[in-house]
Design an enzyme around this catalytic site. Structure first.
Site, PDB file in Angstrom:
ATOM      1  N   GLU A 296       0.903  -1.336   0.185  1.00  0.00           N
ATOM      2  CA  GLU A 296       0.048  -0.167   0.087  1.00  0.00           C
ATOM      3  C   GLU A 296       0.706   0.680   0.418  1.00  0.00           C
ATOM      4  O   GLU A 296       1.565   1.350   0.337  1.00  0.00           O
ATOM      5  CB  GLU A 296      -0.683   0.085   1.474  1.00  0.00           C
ATOM      6  CG  GLU A 296      -1.799   0.916   1.440  1.00  0.00           C
ATOM      7  CD  GLU A 296      -3.032   1.632   0.741  1.00  0.00           C
ATOM      8  OE1 GLU A 296      -2.949   2.650  -0.406  1.00  0.00           O
ATOM      9  OE2 GLU A 296      -3.340   0.938  -0.425  1.00  0.00           O
ATOM     10  N   SER A 335      -5.705   2.197  -5.403  1.00  0.00           N
ATOM     11  CA  SER A 335      -5.019   0.670  -4.744  1.00  0.00           C
ATOM     12  C   SER A 335      -5.469   0.181  -5.910  1.00  0.00           C
ATOM     13  O   SER A 335      -5.305  -0.876  -6.705  1.00  0.00           O
ATOM     14  CB  SER A 335      -5.686   0.413  -3.992  1.00  0.00           C
ATOM     15  OG  SER A 335      -4.940   0.580  -2.911  1.00  0.00           O
ATOM     16  N   HIS A 453      -1.537   3.361   5.399  1.00  0.00           N
ATOM     17  CA  HIS A 453      -2.617   4.058   5.607  1.00  0.00           C
ATOM     18  C   HIS A 453      -2.948   4.932   6.337  1.00  0.00           C
ATOM     19  O   HIS A 453      -2.453   4.434   7.401  1.00  0.00           O
ATOM     20  CB  HIS A 453      -3.678   2.611   4.616  1.00  0.00           C
ATOM     21  CG  HIS A 453      -4.966   3.232   3.843  1.00  0.00           C
ATOM     22  ND1 HIS A 453      -6.045   4.645   4.236  1.00  0.00           N
ATOM     23  CD2 HIS A 453      -5.033   3.765   3.368  1.00  0.00           C
ATOM     24  CE1 HIS A 453      -6.355   4.762   3.301  1.00  0.00           C
ATOM     25  NE2 HIS A 453      -5.904   3.801   2.401  1.00  0.00           N
ATOM     26  N   ASP A 507       1.468  -0.299  -4.827  1.00  0.00           N
ATOM     27  CA  ASP A 507       0.428   0.018  -5.716  1.00  0.00           C
ATOM     28  C   ASP A 507       0.373   1.231  -6.188  1.00  0.00           C
ATOM     29  O   ASP A 507      -0.265   1.308  -7.457  1.00  0.00           O
ATOM     30  CB  ASP A 507      -1.371  -0.264  -4.791  1.00  0.00           C
ATOM     31  CG  ASP A 507      -1.431   0.686  -4.124  1.00  0.00           C
ATOM     32  OD1 ASP A 507      -0.416   1.328  -3.564  1.00  0.00           O
ATOM     33  OD2 ASP A 507      -2.646   0.574  -3.171  1.00  0.00           O
ATOM     34  N   HIS A 508       0.997   2.579  -5.616  1.00  0.00           N
ATOM     35  CA  HIS A 508       0.511   3.476  -6.563  1.00  0.00           C
ATOM     36  C   HIS A 508       1.603   4.095  -5.226  1.00  0.00           C
ATOM     37  O   HIS A 508       2.207   3.506  -3.886  1.00  0.00           O
ATOM     38  CB  HIS A 508      -0.802   4.435  -6.226  1.00  0.00           C
ATOM     39  CG  HIS A 508      -1.504   3.876  -5.240  1.00  0.00           C
ATOM     40  ND1 HIS A 508      -1.481   5.282  -4.056  1.00  0.00           N
ATOM     41  CD2 HIS A 508      -2.336   3.538  -4.781  1.00  0.00           C
ATOM     42  CE1 HIS A 508      -2.367   4.941  -3.155  1.00  0.00           C
ATOM     43  NE2 HIS A 508      -2.883   3.863  -3.599  1.00  0.00           N
TER      44      HIS A 508
END
Length: 653
Positions: A296, A335, A453, A507-508
């Site tokens: 993440e 995501s 996150h 994911d990014h």
């Protein structure tokens, strides 16, 4: 006659809406001015402030006109003497509702900008589907801002209620003749405000994208208008890529598949235009297992060797053990966009990720489609609730046999707003992989982390903090890196290590921001393949997340037909590469350091990216027609494949 009586007679039944228009313009202009002051350096660098403020008022009139259209259409039914009491109270409630939405969305705008470097857009709507996760995140990480925003909204709403109560008490109907003479004129004026253009197409947010900075462009319009337009655009998701233009299908397919790594492949199935057979680069008597660890929000900005902050020491050590991609780029900023690229090899579009779109919930290709056919046990392992972002539905409908989420994790040690900690996630993963090996089942597992996150919650005592206070992104990344290192160290000692390929990829990035039209530096992510008999190697060319699936299958020793269009780096790891990036409404094709950027309703632009300086330099020369077509084909292809339901294996419907 006193002035106030003249005004009452002049505005008649529309007095509420005249006052609402003035208040709305005042509130939105004040908010825009405040945001301009906050982002002053970027606003000044982007263009003329006076022009941008005037264009902002023009956009505000569009929003006001849209909100006025419903009561204006109802006026012939309600705004006359017989039903005027109902008209009064309807008008009172309608203007308060509109202003409440304006205030709430504008008040929440600064925090959204801090996270996404753009005004509220479609993401704002998507997150409203998950109130538990969103409220938990806001309460844990942004409690003061949440309570302050609610308080400001309620206070302003109370003051406006008092103002409009006075209006409700004095508003008067027109005489019948006056009403029918004025109503068509007012209808025409409101229609003109909404259209805001005499061109072939009405105005839309693209018309106000007058600078090279995406954030500044978004500041010109208002957040309610941005969100409202995003809601409208959801109706056109299947053809969303056509906001950039169109091409005949045959030409689009020819251009989209015109890459060196695809030239030697055969595309013979007209109903599945990207289906192709690929021979694995490695011959194996028994294909390898596969574990994908989707990290993440782990951008290159956190990885020291990629020019970031030194908070990933475990990953820095691991990179010398496998294939390290020096220029891997994410396809998007969410995501689910990372999931569709890594697991499905699917290209980005301006629409939502296919993970959330209805036509992709069955018979849509994933690595699970290929591996399940070959007897693999396929699983998705996630520390939160797998229904989030529609992941459970997408995976179970497309080749993933088992979903392990928070509910299936016995006694997790630490649970935060987004679920179990990464340590708990990897404990569950290790248990699952050991069980699969004991049953002598080949396996594929997608493991999706969540500790990095916001609001950055993780257990105490695991790491020496990078900074104070504890709940910062750098500390969360360092903890996630620690948990990853512990898991890989454990996996190395397991009997399945020599038979398993591991991919670690983001994911990014955590926040995608910057003054560049497309912030390329924030699409840069780490990617590492290791395990089994893989020898260390550095992959230097530009690469995209969509290149990972074909490379993995080849290294696993799996030959066969897939609809993948990405590049197999196990067959060529040195020739020039390309990356595809979707940033809000902009789509970019980057070939090495040269970019062609498509913009809705505006000409494409050409730019060059300086990797060392992390700077995108726009070219004064427009891209050629062929460059634009080539780029357009890349974004039209995935929309076409989705719409025609042609992205699956040959033996699927």
């Amino acid at each position: 006659m006193p002035l106030n009586r003249r005004l009452l007679r002049f505005f008649g039944p529309y007095l509420h809406y005249v006052v609402m228009l003035l208040v709305m313009l005042l509130l939105l202009s004040a908010s825009r001015a405040g945001l301009f002051i906050w982002q002053y350096d970027r606003v000044v660098a982007a263009g003329d402030i006076a022009t941008m403020l005037l264009q902002g008022i023009r956009a505000d009139l569009i929003l006001a006109g849209l909100w006025l259209s419903l009561p204006l259409l109802l006026a012939p039914l309600l705004a006359h003497q017989a039903s005027f009491t109902l008209w009064r109270y309807f008008s009172h409630g309608w203007v308060l509702l509109g202003l409440c939405l304006v205030i709430f969305i504008e008040v929440s705008t600064p925090q959204f900008i801090l996270q996404y470097d753009i005004r509220p857009n479609r993401l704002y709507i998507e997150y409203l589907k998950y109130p538990k996760e969103v409220f938990s995140t806001l309460w844990q990480g942004y409690r003061a801002m949440l309570l302050g925003g609610i308080a400001i909204t309620l206070l302003l709403l109370w003051l406006l209620h008092r103002l409009f109560s006075k209006v409700t008490a004095v508003v008067q109907p027109y005489a019948t003749r006056t009403f029918w003479c004025s109503w068509p004129v007012i209808l025409l004026l409101v229609f003109a405000a909404i259209r805001s253009s005499t061109e072939h197409r009405p105005a839309n947010p693209a018309l106000f994208a007058i600078t090279s900075d995406a954030l500044v462009n978004s500041l010109i319009i208002s957040s309610p208008y941005s969100v409202l337009y995003a809601l409208y655009s959801l109706r056109h998701e299947a053809r969303s890529s056509e906001i950039y233009g169109t091409l005949p299908d045959d030409e689009m397919l020819a251009l989209a598949l015109d890459w060196p790594w695809l030239k030697q492949l055969s595309f013979l199935n007209k109903t599945l235009p990207t289906l192709n057979y690929r021979q694995a680069s490695v011959t194996r008597s028994k294909p390898l297992n596969l574990v994908i660890i989707l990290q993440e929000s782990l951008g290159a900005t956190f990885v020291e060797s990629l020019g970031g902050v030194a908070v990933t020491p475990e990953l820095e050590q691991l990179k010398s053990s496998g294939w390290w991609f020096e220029q891997m780029y994410a396809t998007g900023t969410r995501s689910v966009r990372g999931i569709e690229a890594v697991v499905s090899g699917f290209m980005p579009t301006p629409a939502q990720s296919v993970v959330k779109l209805s036509l992709a919930q069955q018979n849509f290709y994933t690595l699970g489609s290929t591996l399940a056919q070959r007897g693999y046990h396929t699983s998705f392992i996630y520390g939160g609730e797998a229904h989030f972002d529609n992941m459970r539905s997408f995976f179970t409908g497309n080749g993933i046999k088992q979903v392990i989420d928070l509910a299936q994790m016995p006694a997790p040690v630490f649970v935060g707003s987004w679920g179990a900690s990464d340590e708990d996630l990897f404990t569950a993963t290790a248990r699952h992989l050991a069980d699969m090996h004991q049953q002598q089942l080949p396996f594929f597992s997608l493991v999706f982390t969540s500790s990095n996150h916001t609001p950055f919650e993780f257990p105490d005592g695991r790491i020496s903090l990078h900074e104070q206070p504890k709940q910062t992104v750098n500390n969360a990344v360092k903890y996630a890196d620690y948990a990853l290192g512990q898991f890989i160290a454990h996996a190395r000692q397991q009997p399945y290590w020599q038979d398993t390929l591991f991919l670690i990829v983001a994911d990014h990035d955590n926040r995608v921001y910057g003054s560049n039209l497309v912030p390329v530096e924030k699409f840069h992510i780490p990617a590492l393949i290791l395990g089994a008999d893989l020898m260390p190697r550095h992959i230097k060319p530009v690469a995209s997340q969509i290149d990972l699936a074909p490379t993995l299958l080849s290294l696993m020793g799996i030959s066969g037909q897939t609809p993948l269009t990405g590049r197999d780096f196990s067959k060529d790891d040195s020739s020039p590469g390309r990356a595809l990036m979707q940033f809000d409404q902009y789509f970019a094709l980057m070939e090495q350091q040269q970019l062609t950027i498509l913009r809705p309703g505006q000409p494409a632009v050409s730019a060059r990216y300086n990797l060392l300086q992390k700077q995108l330099v726009l070219s004064e020369q427009a891209p050629t027609a062929q460059q634009v077509k080539r780029t357009l084909a890349q974004v039209l292809l995935p929309s076409y494949l989705y719409r025609q339901q042609q992205y699956h294996l040959a033996d699927q419907p």
